[in-house]
Design an enzyme around this catalytic site. Structure first.
Site, short mmCIF file in Angstrom:
data_model
loop_
_atom_site.label_atom_id
_atom_site.label_comp_id
_atom_site.label_asym_id
_atom_site.label_seq_id
_atom_site.Cartn_x
_atom_site.Cartn_y
_atom_site.Cartn_z
N ASP A 140 9.24 3.01 0.03
CA ASP A 140 8.15 3.64 0.76
C ASP A 140 8.28 3.22 2.22
O ASP A 140 7.87 2.14 2.62
CB ASP A 140 6.80 3.19 0.18
CG ASP A 140 5.64 3.83 0.92
OD1 ASP A 140 5.88 4.46 1.97
OD2 ASP A 140 4.49 3.67 0.47
N TYR B 120 0.86 -1.19 0.00
CA TYR B 120 0.00 0.00 0.00
C TYR B 120 0.89 1.23 0.00
O TYR B 120 1.86 1.30 0.76
CB TYR B 120 -0.90 0.00 1.23
CG TYR B 120 -1.76 1.24 1.37
CD1 TYR B 120 -2.79 1.50 0.47
CD2 TYR B 120 -1.55 2.15 2.42
CE1 TYR B 120 -3.58 2.64 0.61
CE2 TYR B 120 -2.34 3.28 2.56
CZ TYR B 120 -3.35 3.53 1.65
OH TYR B 120 -4.13 4.65 1.79
N LYS C 181 3.86 9.22 8.85
CA LYS C 181 3.59 8.67 10.19
C LYS C 181 4.53 9.23 11.26
O LYS C 181 4.34 10.37 11.68
CB LYS C 181 3.57 7.15 10.11
CG LYS C 181 2.49 6.69 9.11
CD LYS C 181 2.02 5.27 9.20
CE LYS C 181 0.75 5.11 8.38
NZ LYS C 181 0.87 4.30 7.19
#
Ligand SMILES: *Cc1c(COP(=O)(O)O)cnc(C)c1O
Length: 433
Positions: free
Chosen positions: A236, A141, A264
């Site tokens: 990522d 994702y 995050k």
């Protein structure tokens, strides 16, 4: 107001009652809990019930909720400035700290989410190479940008191959997808499309469809093929960066990506994303060159100081080795409970991320090793835990997190609650899926 009453109101004013899909409890059923406050490892619902939190806002809270040191800096920034839309020293401080701590970061650019960071790296990679295709891996994702909503994470599990409506076929076509942990398929895609692939983007620790830890040999092969074919390698690290180690998976694997995405933890609980990498590539971004990328609230001072304070404290407290040890021993104790109660769950973990699952292997490396029926068992387990006061991420395919606030006292309390939850749950466990 109860959670139920609030959710009834919410569905009238927001799609599905939420502002990000997994929050709606669709895969576990029932009414989502509405929380009103949080501190350390604990959440408090509007019903004033306390929960030990293992969802941790899906990853940003490395130090726990409202770490006192971060809170103090944030409050001081609230009294100083909110946003300028102009140059300021706060983002400079974080950028200098990052580029001096992580050798693969020569320059960075702050944005407001992981999704934005990813989108921007794709644009840079296309400009650098003059190619248009992007290769991604099944189950990884990368946020919700159009071109990467192809075979992505758990929020989309169960959806059809195209994952999201509203993505034009022309855009989806630019994305090539190959399975994780499959060197042969990877070589084949490169053999066929090498002159068209601008970049390979990978979650070096795939953690958005369960936790599918990749073998070093696979990641090395990805890097090798990128180098050989003048394709950019994008890590990522939105979930793994500053989570598994100060240097994320790039440090743990020793593989240096061309471009990296962070999010995050980098904002310490505030909306911050970041992309960075080699100077030669980063300098494609405007105003140096012609890859346009901008943001009204980019590098917002509060996010910058929450992020920097979080990271500096993590270094000082040796957060990564402390969390690694704690998670390891917690995992062993929890596994012991599964055994005692005859529940056929296992735990995959990588430093402080862990995933409770029902696969045969402890660490599945590919999607095919994940029994999708796990979702059904997890549903019941989730609600048994919720009743006892444990908040896990509301999906059998989302990972859980420990934070520095999860100390031995909290973890002992959690084990007691897990034990009670398992007592109730074990009767309803379906045979190994
Ligand atoms: C969470 C996540 C994203 C998206 O970040 P947002 O801040 O939610 O846009 C992208 N990639 C990975 C690996 C993630 O875990």
């Amino acid at each position: 107001m109860t959670s139920k009453e609030l959710f009834d109101r919410a569905v009238k004013v927001a799609p599905g009652g939420v502002h990000s899909p997994v929050r709606a409890f669709k895969s576990v059923g029932g009414t989502p809990v509405f929380f009103e406050s949080a501190q350390g490892a604990y959440l408090q619902s509007v019903e004033k019930k306390k929960y030990i939190d293992f969802c941790m806002s899906f990853g940003p809270l490395l130090l726990g909720h409202r770490d006192p040191e971060v809170q103090e800096q944030v409050l001081s920034m609230v009294n100083t400035a909110w946003t300028f839309g102009a140059c300021e020293p706060y983002s400079l401080e974080l950028a200098e700290w990052m580029t001096s701590s992580l050798p693969w970061l020569e320059k960075v650019r702050f944005v407001s989410s992981g999704t934005e960071a990813v989108m921007s790296t794709l644009r840079v990679a296309r400009a650098v190479t003059g190619r248009s295709k992007i290769l991604k891996f099944e189950g990884c994702y990368h946020g919700h940008c159009d071109s990467l909503l192809v075979k992505s994470g758990s929020g989309l599990a169960g959806a059809s191959a195209s994952d999201s409506a509203g993505v034009s076929p022309q855009v989806a076509q630019e994305t090539l997808v190959t399975p994780l942990d499959d060197i042969e398929a990877l070589e084949k895609v490169f053999a066929q499309h090498h002159h068209q692939i601008a970049a390979v983007i990978v979650e070096p620790l795939p953690a958005n469809f369960g936790l599918i830890v990749q073998k070093q040999a696979f990641l090395k092969k990805v890097a090798e093929l990128c180098e050989k074919n003048c394709t950019l390698l994008i890590f990522d690290e939105v979930i793994s960066g500053f989570r598994v180690d100060l240097g994320g998976m790039a440090a743990l694997t020793g593989i240096q990506p061309d471009l990296v995405c962070y999010g995050k933890i980098i904002g310490g609980g505030f909306p911050v994303g970041c992309y960075g990498g080699k100077k030669a590539f980063m300098d494609y971004a405007a105003p140096s060159r012609r890859v346009y990328q901008a943001g009204t609230l980019s590098a917002t001072p509060i996010g910058m100081c929450a992020g920097l304070t979080t990271l500096k404290k993590a270094v000082r407290e040796k957060a990564w080795s402390v969390l690694k040890q704690r998670t390891e021993s917690f995992k062993q104790q929890l596994n012991g409970l599964f055994l005692t109660h005859g529940v056929d769950f296992k735990i995959a973990h990588h430093p402080s991320l862990f995933w409770i699952h029902g696969s045969k292997m402890e660490h599945p490396a590919s999607l095919t090793e994940i029994p999708l029926a796990h979702g059904e068992n997890f549903k019941k387990f989730f609600h048994a835990c919720l009743e006892e006061g444990i908040y896990l991420a509301p999906s059998g395919f989302e990972v859980s997190f420990l934070s520095l606030a999860h100390d031995q006292k909290v973890l002992d309390e959690a084990l007691e609650k897990f034990s009670k939850a398992l007592q109730k749950f074990k009767g309803s466990m379906k045979g190994a899926p």
